[in-house]
Design an enzyme around this catalytic site. Structure first.
Site, PDB file in Angstrom:
ATOM      1  CG  ASP A  11      -1.815   1.230   1.313  1.00  0.00           C
ATOM      2  OD1 ASP A  11      -2.500   1.528   0.312  1.00  0.00           O
ATOM      3  OD2 ASP A  11      -1.823   1.923   2.348  1.00  0.00           O
ATOM      4  CB  SER A  12       0.198   4.794  -0.686  1.00  0.00           C
ATOM      5  OG  SER A  12      -0.947   4.990   0.129  1.00  0.00           O
ATOM      6  CB  CYS A  74      -3.059   0.738  -2.666  1.00  0.00           C
ATOM      7  SG  CYS A  74      -3.089   2.438  -3.288  1.00  0.00           S
ATOM      8  CD  GLU A 153      -0.017   7.074   6.033  1.00  0.00           C
ATOM      9  OE1 GLU A 153       0.986   6.999   6.760  1.00  0.00           O
ATOM     10  OE2 GLU A 153      -0.439   6.102   5.359  1.00  0.00           O
ATOM     11  CB  CYS A 185      -9.107   4.980   0.353  1.00  0.00           C
ATOM     12  SG  CYS A 185      -7.415   5.322   0.910  1.00  0.00           S
ATOM     13  CG  HIS A 187      -4.926   5.339   4.296  1.00  0.00           C
ATOM     14  ND1 HIS A 187      -4.405   4.776   3.157  1.00  0.00           N
ATOM     15  CD2 HIS A 187      -3.857   5.821   4.998  1.00  0.00           C
ATOM     16  CE1 HIS A 187      -3.091   4.918   3.161  1.00  0.00           C
ATOM     17  NE2 HIS A 187      -2.733   5.541   4.266  1.00  0.00           N
TER      18      HIS A 187
END
Length: 271
Positions: A11-12, A74, A153, A185, A187
């Protein structure tokens, strides 16, 4: 292919840990190599070509770890890079979009589905395309939420700033009377309690992570790559990032208590 080999997940940043967590729950015997591209996030504002280049580099790194399958945890990379890297890779590679779309179509009663995601995912129209193939009469309303990834994040999961931004993003979808909302997403499940409160109990929240883990289990069994039960648990879960290893470890420990022994930083641009 060695059935004892690990599964690669990338993932990012930290968002893909929601997918890794579900894989750990649904496939407890499997080993996992996780990579978070913390130096180059967010992916959602990057071009298709850039995301494909990043994905290729990460897959090259994961192949050095002898993974037997790869999960692109992702949505942006799944939107932009999945078909390209599947064609270039001789091991199974799956993304998170098909699983989430399938669950949303099954869940909706009024045929009105909202999708929140990065600018890249929403701009690609991939969720609308996939869901309409499953059910042509469905109405899909996409809304990009670019600030959610940096908020997650930074660990601002329960913060008045996050509440205010989420309220602004979601007001448009509430006006469409959707009954299902895809967290497009990886996240976003970390903001689930905020999204639940703002959307109300009558809206079903779809987290593609769970369905992706089930899809992976089915794929591994089908290809006879599922790992037999084993007592060999040395470094069952390994974590790598492209930057900020200590910060990642701190965050990952909160999501996966007891599972993150250390995080190693690698120079992903070398791959």
């Amino acid at each position: 292919m060695d059935r004892n080999a690990p599964v690669g997940v990338f993932d990012s940043g930290v968002g893909g840990l929601t997918v890794a967590r579900e894989i750990m729950r649904q496939l407890p015997e499997e080993r996992i190599i996780y990579f978070g591209d913390t130096a180059r996030l967010p992916y959602g504002s990057k071009s298709r070509d850039t995301v494909i280049r990043y994905s290729r580099q990460i897959i090259r790194f994961l192949r050095t770890m002898d993974v037997k399958a790869i999960v692109i945890a992702c949505n942006t990379a799944s939107s932009y890079a999945l078909e390209t890297v599947q064609a270039e890779t001789d091991i199974p590679v799956i993304g998170v979009i098909n699983a989430g779309a399938r669950t949303a179509v099954k869940s909706t009663h009024n045929g009105k589905i909202g999708v929140i995601g990065t600018e890249g995912t929403i701009g690609s129209g991939i969720y609308t395309e996939v869901m309409r193939k499953m059910r042509p009469d469905i109405k899909v309303y996409g809304k990009s939420c670019p600030l959610f990834v940096p908020l997650v994040e930074e660990g601002l999961l329960h913060d008045s700033v996050t509440d205010e931004i989420a309220s602004r993003y979601l007001s448009e979808l509430k006006g469409k009377y959707i009954d299902t909302l895809v967290l497009g997403c990886t996240h976003y499940p970390l903001l689930r309690s905020t999204l639940r409160r703002l959307m109300g109990e009558e809206v079903t929240l779809v987290n593609p992570a769970y369905e992706t883990a089930l899809e992976l289990r089915s794929l591994l069994r089908q290809q006879k790559l599922d790992r037999p039960e084993s007592s060999l648990e040395e470094e069952k879960y390994q974590f790598f990032v492209s930057d900020l290893a200590e910060k990642f470890t701190s965050f990952a420990t909160a999501i996966l208590p007891g599972q993150v022994k250390e995080t190693r930083k690698i120079h992903i641009e070398e791959y």
